[in-house]
Design an enzyme around this catalytic site. Structure first.
Site, PDB file in Angstrom:
ATOM      1  N   GLY A  42       0.795  -1.221   0.000  1.00 40.44           N
ATOM      2  CA  GLY A  42       0.000   0.000   0.000  1.00 40.44           C
ATOM      3  C   GLY A  42       0.829   1.273   0.000  1.00 40.44           C
ATOM      4  N   ASN A  71      -5.440  -6.862  -2.476  1.00 43.11           N
ATOM      5  CA  ASN A  71      -4.454  -5.775  -2.434  1.00 43.11           C
ATOM      6  C   ASN A  71      -4.826  -4.628  -3.374  1.00 43.11           C
ATOM      7  OD1 ASN A  71      -1.699  -8.165  -2.532  1.00 43.11           O
ATOM      8  ND2 ASN A  71      -2.830  -7.441  -0.770  1.00 43.11           N
ATOM      9  N   GLN A  73      -7.286  -2.801  -4.095  1.00 43.94           N
ATOM     10  CA  GLN A  73      -8.068  -1.647  -3.629  1.00 43.94           C
ATOM     11  C   GLN A  73      -7.150  -0.476  -3.264  1.00 43.94           C
ATOM     12  OE1 GLN A  73      -7.600  -1.569  -0.089  1.00 43.94           O
ATOM     13  NE2 GLN A  73      -9.429  -0.711   0.895  1.00 43.94           N
ATOM     14  N   ASP A 131       4.776  -3.126   6.732  1.00 48.84           N
ATOM     15  CA  ASP A 131       3.457  -3.156   7.366  1.00 48.84           C
ATOM     16  C   ASP A 131       3.491  -3.903   8.693  1.00 48.84           C
ATOM     17  OD1 ASP A 131       3.895  -5.709   6.532  1.00 48.84           O
ATOM     18  OD2 ASP A 131       2.044  -5.923   5.378  1.00 48.84           O
ATOM     19  N   ASN A 132       4.687  -4.005   9.287  1.00 48.85           N
ATOM     20  CA  ASN A 132       4.764  -4.736  10.557  1.00 48.85           C
ATOM     21  C   ASN A 132       5.898  -4.172  11.410  1.00 48.85           C
ATOM     22  OD1 ASN A 132       7.321  -6.656  10.333  1.00 48.85           O
ATOM     23  ND2 ASN A 132       6.359  -6.520   8.315  1.00 48.85           N
ATOM     24  N   CYS A 174      13.753   6.485  19.658  1.00 49.19           N
ATOM     25  CA  CYS A 174      13.717   7.628  20.579  1.00 49.19           C
ATOM     26  C   CYS A 174      12.273   7.937  20.956  1.00 49.19           C
ATOM     27  CB  CYS A 174      14.340   8.862  19.932  1.00 49.19           C
ATOM     28  SG  CYS A 174      16.114   8.775  19.685  1.00 49.19           S
ATOM     29  N   CYS A 188      -3.794  -4.655   8.914  1.00 50.44           N
ATOM     30  CA  CYS A 188      -4.915  -4.140   8.132  1.00 50.44           C
ATOM     31  C   CYS A 188      -5.755  -5.257   7.527  1.00 50.44           C
ATOM     32  CB  CYS A 188      -4.460  -3.122   7.079  1.00 50.44           C
ATOM     33  SG  CYS A 188      -3.708  -3.798   5.620  1.00 50.44           S
ATOM     34  N   CYS A 245      18.029   6.353  24.504  1.00 49.39           N
ATOM     35  CA  CYS A 245      17.531   5.502  23.417  1.00 49.39           C
ATOM     36  C   CYS A 245      18.389   4.251  23.312  1.00 49.39           C
ATOM     37  CB  CYS A 245      17.562   6.271  22.091  1.00 49.39           C
ATOM     38  SG  CYS A 245      17.162   5.244  20.666  1.00 49.39           S
ATOM     39  N   CYS A 248      20.251   4.811  19.464  1.00 49.07           N
ATOM     40  CA  CYS A 248      21.100   5.958  19.138  1.00 49.07           C
ATOM     41  C   CYS A 248      21.508   6.745  20.378  1.00 49.07           C
ATOM     42  CB  CYS A 248      20.437   6.859  18.105  1.00 49.07           C
ATOM     43  SG  CYS A 248      19.112   7.899  18.751  1.00 49.07           S
TER      44      CYS A 248
HETATM   45 ZN   LIG Z   1      17.097   6.756  19.021  1.00 49.41          ZN
END
Ligand SMILES: [Zn+2]
Length: 270
Positions: A42, A71, A73, A131-132, A174, A188, A245, A248
């Site tokens: 998508g 798919n 659509q 998508d995950n 972060c 979805c 974090c 980073c």
């Molecule tokens: Zn970070």
């Protein structure tokens, strides 16, 4: 680096070439660029469509799925005749038809800790159209280690979010240090998604990628854009690098070996 635009390219990209902020130099940068699009679904469909039209010279496309009728659509680069084909093959055919300047590198695989760093390091920008959560976190972590910017997008029902993760700015962790427990956020296929929603969000991601490549404008770094299709509202919320974090931060990681992304990609506090 290609020396100059040929006559066909001057014609094809004329609306770019006459823009002050792109011009022939910016167009050459696009033609020499390598962009990795993670997911040809998508979000990936509009991103691939516009990046190819813009003349991004090399598009690496990662997807391990085949086209299903459900798919179509929203995944507008695939057609009815592509049902059952791999998405990378269908996407490559779409791009070849749209713009012969673009080389597609097909990666029919799932991005994971074993391949992400090498694939990402070979590109100038990553457009995360996954998508995950497992893929989203592996993209963030690997791109941060390799110093490659990411144009991130995600959608849910009628809402989308976009941000740009530059090597110097805050990363996805972060904001959201650890993903939700696997299975706690429905996808979805089980909740549904408004078909035009990924079109908007994927186009915003492509916009950011093009800006990064030509070095123009103000990227969406340290800002999360929230889009609500139902009241057609956009809201931008700033966020900062988190010194704690897990990726980073001051004690961040320098490898993703040993992180089990499929199990939820938790990083033990350093
Ligand atoms: Zn970070």
């Amino acid at each position: 680096m290609s020396l100059s635009l040929d006559a066909t390219q001057l014609d094809r990209y004329s609306r770019h070439v006459i823009l002050d902020d792109v011009g022939p130099e910016g167009q050459k940068r696009l033609l020499d660029a390598r962009v990795l699009v993670v997911g040809a679904g998508g979000l990936g469909a509009p991103a691939i469509q516009y990046l190819a039209a813009a003349g991004v010279g090399t598009l690496g496309i990662v997807d391990d799925d085949v086209v299903e009728r459900s798919n179509l659509q929203r995944q507008v680069i695939h057609g009815d005749g592509d049902v059952g084909r791999t998405k990378v093959d269908s996407a490559a055919d779409f791009v070849a038809d749209l713009n012969p300047d673009v080389d597609v590198e097909r990666h029919e695989l799932r991005l994971d800790a074993s391949n992400a760093r090498e694939l990402i390091a070979a590109h100038d920008v990553v457009v995360d159209c996954s998508d995950n959560f497992a893929t989203r976190y592996v993209v963030n972590d690997a791109a941060r280690i390799e110093g490659v910017p990411v144009s991130h997008g995600a959608i849910y029902k009628f809402e989308g979010q976009v941000t740009t993760l530059s090597p110097e700015g805050p990363c996805y962790r972060c904001l959201f240090p650890e993903p939700p427990e696997p299975g706690t956020v429905p996808d979805c296929a089980s909740t549904g998604v408004l078909g035009v929603l990924p079109g908007t969000v994927g186009c915003l991601q492509a916009t950011e990628a093009v800006k990064l490549l030509i070095g123009a404008g103000e990227p969406l770094v340290g800002r999360m854009l929230f889009y609500d299709a139902m009241d057609l509202s956009f809201e931008t919320v700033p966020y900062a690098r988190n010194p704690d974090c897990p990726v980073c931060g001051d004690d961040g990681i320098d490898t993703i070996d040993g992180i089990d992304y499929a199990a939820g990609c938790q990083i033990d506090a350093a």
